[in-house]
Scaffold this motif. Sequence first.
Motif, PDB file in Angstrom:
ATOM      1  N   PRO A 222       2.584  45.757 -15.865  1.00 47.02           N
ATOM      2  CA  PRO A 222       2.920  45.255 -14.527  1.00 47.02           C
ATOM      3  C   PRO A 222       2.431  43.837 -14.268  1.00 47.02           C
ATOM      4  N   VAL A 223       1.303  43.465 -14.856  1.00 47.00           N
ATOM      5  CA  VAL A 223       0.788  42.100 -14.669  1.00 47.00           C
ATOM      6  C   VAL A 223       1.753  41.091 -15.290  1.00 47.00           C
ATOM      7  N   ALA A 224       2.263  41.399 -16.475  1.00 45.93           N
ATOM      8  CA  ALA A 224       3.250  40.523 -17.113  1.00 45.93           C
ATOM      9  C   ALA A 224       4.532  40.485 -16.297  1.00 45.93           C
ATOM     10  N   ALA A 225       4.973  41.630 -15.811  1.00 48.69           N
ATOM     11  CA  ALA A 225       6.218  41.702 -15.044  1.00 48.69           C
ATOM     12  C   ALA A 225       6.137  40.896 -13.754  1.00 48.69           C
ATOM     13  N   ALA A 226       4.934  40.770 -13.195  1.00 49.52           N
ATOM     14  CA  ALA A 226       4.767  40.047 -11.941  1.00 49.52           C
ATOM     15  C   ALA A 226       5.045  38.552 -12.077  1.00 49.52           C
ATOM     16  N   TRP A 227       5.080  38.031 -13.295  1.00 48.68           N
ATOM     17  CA  TRP A 227       5.443  36.633 -13.517  1.00 48.68           C
ATOM     18  C   TRP A 227       6.939  36.412 -13.308  1.00 48.68           C
ATOM     19  N   ALA A 228       7.725  37.468 -13.314  1.00 51.88           N
ATOM     20  CA  ALA A 228       9.181  37.359 -13.248  1.00 51.88           C
ATOM     21  C   ALA A 228       9.678  37.245 -11.804  1.00 51.88           C
ATOM     22  N   ASP A 229      10.900  36.754 -11.654  1.00 48.03           N
ATOM     23  CA  ASP A 229      11.548  36.720 -10.347  1.00 48.03           C
ATOM     24  C   ASP A 229      11.984  38.116  -9.926  1.00 48.03           C
ATOM     25  N   HIS A 230      12.496  38.875 -10.905  1.00 47.79           N
ATOM     26  CA  HIS A 230      13.033  40.197 -10.642  1.00 47.79           C
ATOM     27  C   HIS A 230      12.484  41.181 -11.667  1.00 47.79           C
ATOM     28  N   VAL A 231      12.306  42.426 -11.251  1.00 48.46           N
ATOM     29  CA  VAL A 231      11.885  43.484 -12.155  1.00 48.46           C
ATOM     30  C   VAL A 231      12.927  44.591 -12.105  1.00 48.46           C
ATOM     31  N   LEU A 232      13.533  44.898 -13.241  1.00 49.73           N
ATOM     32  CA  LEU A 232      14.453  46.025 -13.351  1.00 49.73           C
ATOM     33  C   LEU A 232      13.683  47.205 -13.917  1.00 49.73           C
ATOM     34  N   ILE A 233      13.821  48.354 -13.312  1.00 53.94           N
ATOM     35  CA  ILE A 233      13.138  49.552 -13.785  1.00 53.94           C
ATOM     36  C   ILE A 233      14.185  50.555 -14.252  1.00 53.94           C
ATOM     37  N   LEU A 234      14.112  50.916 -15.522  1.00 53.37           N
ATOM     38  CA  LEU A 234      15.026  51.886 -16.092  1.00 53.37           C
ATOM     39  C   LEU A 234      14.357  53.245 -16.188  1.00 53.37           C
ATOM     40  N   ALA A 235      15.156  54.285 -16.102  1.00 53.78           N
ATOM     41  CA  ALA A 235      14.675  55.649 -16.302  1.00 53.78           C
ATOM     42  C   ALA A 235      15.846  56.487 -16.798  1.00 53.78           C
ATOM     43  N   ASP A 241      15.681  51.245 -10.258  1.00 54.73           N
ATOM     44  CA  ASP A 241      15.186  50.434  -9.151  1.00 54.73           C
ATOM     45  C   ASP A 241      15.164  48.982  -9.584  1.00 54.73           C
ATOM     46  N   ARG A 242      15.112  48.097  -8.628  1.00 55.89           N
ATOM     47  CA  ARG A 242      14.901  46.680  -8.903  1.00 55.89           C
ATOM     48  C   ARG A 242      14.032  46.101  -7.806  1.00 55.89           C
ATOM     49  N   LEU A 243      13.089  45.267  -8.208  1.00 53.49           N
ATOM     50  CA  LEU A 243      12.137  44.658  -7.294  1.00 53.49           C
ATOM     51  C   LEU A 243      12.251  43.147  -7.414  1.00 53.49           C
ATOM     52  N   THR A 244      12.059  42.461  -6.315  1.00 60.21           N
ATOM     53  CA  THR A 244      12.120  41.000  -6.310  1.00 60.21           C
ATOM     54  C   THR A 244      10.827  40.442  -5.744  1.00 60.21           C
ATOM     55  N   GLY A 245      10.207  39.531  -6.496  1.00 61.45           N
ATOM     56  CA  GLY A 245       8.977  38.901  -6.029  1.00 61.45           C
ATOM     57  C   GLY A 245       7.832  39.873  -5.827  1.00 61.45           C
ATOM     58  N   ALA A 246       7.788  40.939  -6.615  1.00 64.40           N
ATOM     59  CA  ALA A 246       6.775  41.976  -6.435  1.00 64.40           C
ATOM     60  C   ALA A 246       5.459  41.600  -7.100  1.00 64.40           C
ATOM     61  N   THR A 247       4.362  42.086  -6.537  1.00 63.00           N
ATOM     62  CA  THR A 247       3.044  41.892  -7.133  1.00 63.00           C
ATOM     63  C   THR A 247       2.833  42.903  -8.245  1.00 63.00           C
ATOM     64  N   ALA A 248       1.829  42.656  -9.076  1.00 65.07           N
ATOM     65  CA  ALA A 248       1.504  43.590 -10.150  1.00 65.07           C
ATOM     66  C   ALA A 248       1.162  44.957  -9.576  1.00 65.07           C
ATOM     67  N   GLN A 249       0.445  44.964  -8.447  1.00 63.54           N
ATOM     68  CA  GLN A 249       0.061  46.233  -7.828  1.00 63.54           C
ATOM     69  C   GLN A 249       1.290  47.007  -7.351  1.00 63.54           C
ATOM     70  N   ALA A 250       2.244  46.323  -6.731  1.00 63.22           N
ATOM     71  CA  ALA A 250       3.451  46.987  -6.245  1.00 63.22           C
ATOM     72  C   ALA A 250       4.282  47.519  -7.415  1.00 63.22           C
ATOM     73  N   ILE A 251       4.351  46.751  -8.494  1.00 64.87           N
ATOM     74  CA  ILE A 251       5.103  47.189  -9.668  1.00 64.87           C
ATOM     75  C   ILE A 251       4.446  48.415 -10.290  1.00 64.87           C
ATOM     76  N   ALA A 252       3.130  48.379 -10.424  1.00 66.58           N
ATOM     77  CA  ALA A 252       2.406  49.509 -11.006  1.00 66.58           C
ATOM     78  C   ALA A 252       2.577  50.759 -10.155  1.00 66.58           C
ATOM     79  N   SER A 253       2.542  50.589  -8.843  1.00 70.74           N
ATOM     80  CA  SER A 253       2.697  51.726  -7.944  1.00 70.74           C
ATOM     81  C   SER A 253       4.085  52.341  -8.088  1.00 70.74           C
ATOM     82  N   ARG A 254       5.101  51.488  -8.182  1.00 75.15           N
ATOM     83  CA  ARG A 254       6.472  52.009  -8.328  1.00 75.15           C
ATOM     84  C   ARG A 254       6.634  52.705  -9.665  1.00 75.15           C
TER      85      ARG A 254
END
Length: 273
Positions: A222-235, A241-254
């Motif tokens: 999640p810390v690496a992903a937080a450097w990105a503009d967008h995070v795509l989450i596959l399952a 899901d997709r997140l925009t401008g998310a923090t590492a904590q928000a990404i880890a929580s999701r």
Amino acid sequence: MGLRSERRTADGGGPATGAAPYAVELRGVRRQYGRGARAVHALRGIDLVLPRGSFTAVMGPSGSGKSTFLQCAAGLDRPTGGSVRLGGTEITTMGENRLTILRRTRLGFVFQAFNLLPALTVEQNVVLPMRLAGQRPDRRRAAGVLERVGLHEHAGRRPGQLSGGQQQRVALARALVTDPEVLFADEPTGALDTGTAAEVLGLLRNAVDTLGTTVVMVTHDPVAAAWADHVLILADGMLADRLTGATAQAIASRMTDLTARRQPAPATGRLTR
């Protein structure tokens, strides 16, 4: 440094015209391995577009289809169904020879394993894509990208004389030397310590912000992903899901929530910066 060269057509024969607004487009992309009851559905109909000059991180639980997504998007694997376009160029039905040329001239790759040739110097490793594309190695260009990643003084050394972080920066310089439209990175910080990983991620971020490179990075961090503009989450092979401008904590929580539930809701749509 002059890294904004003319874009080439898929066969490398001339500049691309009528540039598409998106760097990467996937439409209904499916990837199945095997048949019948034992078939594995790695991707189950992915629909998305990635803007030019954006940084996208791809995450998901183990077996979610992250690596298959990257391989299909980059032309390293052919989907079972659907369409993949890179800069408006349809690659799904492209012949292997043209696809190889496209990868060498318009794409860059960075992997967790640095994949450097130990017998070659740093400079020789960096200009290798030029040689493989049948071009004359441009030492001035190589020096420019090595300076960008902070390794200009190590051009004559061999990979075994460098730290892991330095080797990954050489791999990044090699990926940037051809001025790629899209740089695909598969767990580029997976073998690095926290401080060194931040240096590499900063260089990827810089390539997006200053060179206009589109970066697509698969990561579990999640810390690496937080450097990105967008995070795509596959399952389970779907875009959950997709997140925009998310923090590492928000990404880890999701990610924690998704892993616990394992009931992804497919999502499609358009990413904008």
